[in-house]
Design a protein around this motif. Structure first.
Motif, PDB file in Angstrom:
ATOM      1  N   LEU A 169      -2.612   4.238   6.542  1.00  9.92           N
ATOM      2  CA  LEU A 169      -2.307   3.085   6.341  1.00  9.92           C
ATOM      3  C   LEU A 169      -2.988   2.251   7.483  1.00  9.92           C
ATOM      4  N   ILE A 170      -3.080   2.759   8.536  1.00  7.34           N
ATOM      5  CA  ILE A 170      -3.806   1.957   9.550  1.00  7.34           C
ATOM      6  C   ILE A 170      -5.310   1.582   9.075  1.00  7.34           C
ATOM      7  N   GLY A 171      -5.722   2.637   8.383  1.00  7.98           N
ATOM      8  CA  GLY A 171      -7.397   2.741   7.806  1.00  7.98           C
ATOM      9  C   GLY A 171      -7.180   1.820   6.979  1.00  7.98           C
ATOM     10  N   VAL A 204      11.346   1.316   4.270  1.00  6.24           N
ATOM     11  CA  VAL A 204      10.533   2.377   4.147  1.00  6.24           C
ATOM     12  C   VAL A 204      11.129   3.669   5.011  1.00  6.24           C
ATOM     13  N   GLU A 205      10.835   4.915   4.422  1.00  5.24           N
ATOM     14  CA  GLU A 205      11.255   6.050   5.241  1.00  5.24           C
ATOM     15  C   GLU A 205      10.006   6.891   5.735  1.00  5.24           C
ATOM     16  N   GLN A 206      10.194   7.544   6.715  1.00  2.66           N
ATOM     17  CA  GLN A 206       8.991   8.387   7.179  1.00  2.66           C
ATOM     18  C   GLN A 206       9.614   9.908   7.254  1.00  2.66           C
ATOM     19  N   PHE A 225       0.853  -1.136   0.128  1.00  2.00           N
ATOM     20  CA  PHE A 225       0.075  -0.010  -0.029  1.00  2.00           C
ATOM     21  C   PHE A 225       0.800   1.226  -0.116  1.00  2.00           C
ATOM     22  N   ILE A 226       2.024   1.101   0.445  1.00  2.00           N
ATOM     23  CA  ILE A 226       2.912   2.408   0.583  1.00  2.00           C
ATOM     24  C   ILE A 226       3.346   2.490  -0.833  1.00  2.00           C
ATOM     25  N   ALA A 227       3.537   1.395  -1.672  1.00  2.00           N
ATOM     26  CA  ALA A 227       4.015   1.464  -3.074  1.00  2.00           C
ATOM     27  C   ALA A 227       2.829   2.122  -3.976  1.00  2.00           C
ATOM     28  N   ARG A 228       1.599   1.700  -3.426  1.00  2.00           N
ATOM     29  CA  ARG A 228       0.495   2.218  -4.368  1.00  2.00           C
ATOM     30  C   ARG A 228       0.017   3.559  -4.156  1.00  2.00           C
ATOM     31  N   ARG A 229       0.580   4.200  -2.874  1.00  2.00           N
ATOM     32  CA  ARG A 229       0.360   5.604  -2.736  1.00  2.00           C
ATOM     33  C   ARG A 229       1.409   6.232  -1.678  1.00  2.00           C
ATOM     34  N   PRO A 230       2.431   6.679  -2.366  1.00  2.00           N
ATOM     35  CA  PRO A 230       3.729   7.180  -1.989  1.00  2.00           C
ATOM     36  C   PRO A 230       3.159   8.276  -1.047  1.00  2.00           C
ATOM     37  N   GLY A 231       3.929   8.549   0.095  1.00  2.00           N
ATOM     38  CA  GLY A 231       3.429   9.732   0.828  1.00  2.00           C
ATOM     39  C   GLY A 231       2.206   9.567   1.636  1.00  2.00           C
ATOM     40  N   GLN A 285       1.755  14.703  11.437  1.00  2.00           N
ATOM     41  CA  GLN A 285       1.775  13.426  10.374  1.00  2.00           C
ATOM     42  C   GLN A 285       3.228  12.832  10.018  1.00  2.00           C
ATOM     43  N   ARG A 286       3.278  11.514   9.686  1.00  2.00           N
ATOM     44  CA  ARG A 286       4.370  10.897   9.431  1.00  2.00           C
ATOM     45  C   ARG A 286       3.853  10.217   7.927  1.00  2.00           C
ATOM     46  N   LEU A 287       4.382  10.823   6.959  1.00  2.00           N
ATOM     47  CA  LEU A 287       4.222  10.113   5.575  1.00  2.00           C
ATOM     48  C   LEU A 287       5.193   9.407   5.208  1.00  2.00           C
ATOM     49  N   LEU A 288       4.932   8.039   4.440  1.00  4.14           N
ATOM     50  CA  LEU A 288       5.573   7.033   4.260  1.00  4.14           C
ATOM     51  C   LEU A 288       5.922   6.839   2.963  1.00  4.14           C
ATOM     52  N   ASN A 289       7.184   6.404   2.419  1.00  2.62           N
ATOM     53  CA  ASN A 289       7.666   6.366   1.217  1.00  2.62           C
ATOM     54  C   ASN A 289       8.552   5.155   1.152  1.00  2.62           C
TER      55      ASN A 289
END
Length: 174
Positions: free
Chosen positions: A79-81, A103-105, A67-73, A114-118
């Motif tokens: 992601l919890i949702g 993964v980086e935050q 899901f991080i790959a599908r929606r970068p940032g 917010q912590r954005l994931l990539n």
């Protein structure tokens, strides 16, 4: 059965599907669907599981990477949702993925809480390997079943998603 090429037909036995009964809501038919979903998923995920196991990772890590790959940032909260898990459970997964530099935050620009994931380059490479394993199985099954069956399959799967969550699932469609 239409044969596209002899090499493909030699590798794959014809798809044999027992038609659903007109009484498809009976227990026997529902049990058959559950069994097929279980066995199909188990077979589809087998190759990805082997890759994950070699990395010391599991399916929760895989879902997060996907899901991080599908929606970068994607934010941690989003992601919890998507995953339907607790913050604590995701915390363990993200700790593993960040410590392995998959993964980086980053801190959100609009909301610093917010912590954005990539994915990192290594994370993207791993997710691509995992996707290839899943893609092979899905492409083969889709090809054997045909477009109409795939559309019906998507309808059944979307029917399994609670109505309140369907917009979130639809938002993933590119």
């Amino acid at each position: 059965m239409t044969v596209l090429n002899s090499a493909a037909s030699a590798q794959v036995s014809p798809l044999k599907v027992t038609p659903a009964s007109p009484l498809f809501l009976r227990e026997d038919e529902i049990r058959r669907g559950i069994e097929l979903l279980y066995f199909g998923y188990t077979a589809m995920i087998r190759g990805a599981d082997a890759i994950l196991e070699a990395q010391g990772l599991g399916r929760a890590h895989h879902r997060a990477l996907y899901f991080i790959a599908r929606r970068p940032g994607l934010s941690v909260g989003e992601l919890i949702g998507l995953l339907g898990i607790t913050k604590q459970s995701l915390g363990r997964v993200l700790t593993d993925l960040t410590s392995r530099q998959l993964v980086e935050q980053k801190i959100g620009t609009a909301d610093r809480r917010q912590r954005l994931l990539n994915l990192t380059a290594s994370g993207s490479a791993l997710e691509a390997r995992l996707f290839i394993e899943l893609e092979r199985s899905m492409a083969r099954a889709y090809g054997e079943a045909g477009q109409q069956a795939v559309t019906g399959f998507w309808g059944v799967l979307m029917g399994l998603v609670p109505p309140d969550d369907r917009a979130q699932v639809e938002a993933l469609q590119g």
